[in-house]
Scaffold this motif. Sequence first.
Motif, PDB file in Angstrom:
ATOM      1  N   ALA A   1       0.904  -0.848   0.362  1.00 13.40           N
ATOM      2  CA  ALA A   1       0.246   0.016   0.480  1.00 13.40           C
ATOM      3  C   ALA A   1       1.044   1.450   0.059  1.00 13.40           C
ATOM      4  CB  ALA A   1      -0.967  -0.296   1.278  1.00 13.40           C
ATOM      5  N   CYS A   2       1.762   1.278   1.223  1.00 14.13           N
ATOM      6  CA  CYS A   2       2.802   2.862   1.143  1.00 14.13           C
ATOM      7  C   CYS A   2       3.999   2.495  -0.230  1.00 14.13           C
ATOM      8  CB  CYS A   2       3.905   2.359   2.153  1.00 14.13           C
ATOM      9  SG  CYS A   2       2.215   2.469   3.700  1.00 14.13           S
ATOM     10  N   GLN A   3       4.349   1.539  -1.126  1.00 16.69           N
ATOM     11  CA  GLN A   3       4.682   1.183  -1.470  1.00 16.69           C
ATOM     12  C   GLN A   3       6.650   1.307  -0.864  1.00 16.69           C
ATOM     13  OE1 GLN A   3       4.793  -0.044  -5.270  1.00 16.69           O
ATOM     14  NE2 GLN A   3       3.107  -0.513  -3.996  1.00 16.69           N
ATOM     15  N   GLN A   4       6.675   0.931   0.453  1.00 24.36           N
ATOM     16  CA  GLN A   4       8.142   1.304   0.781  1.00 24.36           C
ATOM     17  C   GLN A   4       8.297  -0.021   1.983  1.00 24.36           C
ATOM     18  OE1 GLN A   4       8.448   5.182   2.973  1.00 24.36           O
ATOM     19  NE2 GLN A   4       5.981   5.502   2.406  1.00 24.36           N
ATOM     20  N   PHE A   5       9.307   0.044   1.821  1.00 25.78           N
ATOM     21  CA  PHE A   5      10.254  -1.001   2.742  1.00 25.78           C
ATOM     22  C   PHE A   5       9.768  -0.279   4.501  1.00 25.78           C
ATOM     23  CE2 PHE A   5      12.143  -2.162  -0.828  1.00 25.78           C
ATOM     24  CZ  PHE A   5      12.890  -3.050  -1.010  1.00 25.78           C
ATOM     25  N   PHE A   6       9.999  -1.814   5.718  1.00 20.71           N
ATOM     26  CA  PHE A   6      10.264  -1.219   6.678  1.00 20.71           C
ATOM     27  C   PHE A   6      11.446  -2.648   7.263  1.00 20.71           C
ATOM     28  CE2 PHE A   6       6.582  -3.175   6.121  1.00 20.71           C
ATOM     29  CZ  PHE A   6       6.136  -4.225   6.967  1.00 20.71           C
ATOM     30  N   TRP A   7      10.901  -2.166   8.558  1.00 22.35           N
ATOM     31  CA  TRP A   7      12.041  -2.839   9.248  1.00 22.35           C
ATOM     32  C   TRP A   7      11.573  -2.061  11.123  1.00 22.35           C
ATOM     33  CZ3 TRP A   7      14.932  -6.927   8.821  1.00 22.35           C
ATOM     34  CH2 TRP A   7      15.795  -7.140   9.756  1.00 22.35           C
TER      35      TRP A   7
END
Length: 140
Positions: free
Chosen positions: A39-45
Amino acid sequence: MTTYFEPGLPTDQPAFDPETAPYWDAARVGHLVLPFCEACQQFFWYPRGFCPRCAGDSLAWPEATGRGEVYSYSVVRRAFGEWAEYTPFVIAWVTLDEGVTLLTNIIGCSEDQLAVGMPVEAVFESGSDADLPALRFTPA
Ligand SMILES: [Zn+2]
């Protein structure tokens, strides 16, 4: 004489969460995958079953380059518990090529090599009884 930071740091068995199985399945064979919110088109950690930005659970787990650079670090010379016998060791924030920054250890490195901005690459270490390996970094 410069200090050399050996591999082989203690690796406690983390609690296994089925939502993060794609991460652990890749880690067991030495590949780094990162959670990516569709949805955000972003990686996360860190790996978890939902996006910390939008709480969406539509995730992909693409393979990462495994490369990044040291954002900041500290050489730990005194520690408690089982870590005391492994001093000195390095705790570092590493920013991956994919943009996420994570807390980790730097191993296989001498103290005079350490620097902010130093290129690093991912390595996985397993303890003697740990099935789930720990993500660490070494000079690239
Ligand atoms: Zn999201």
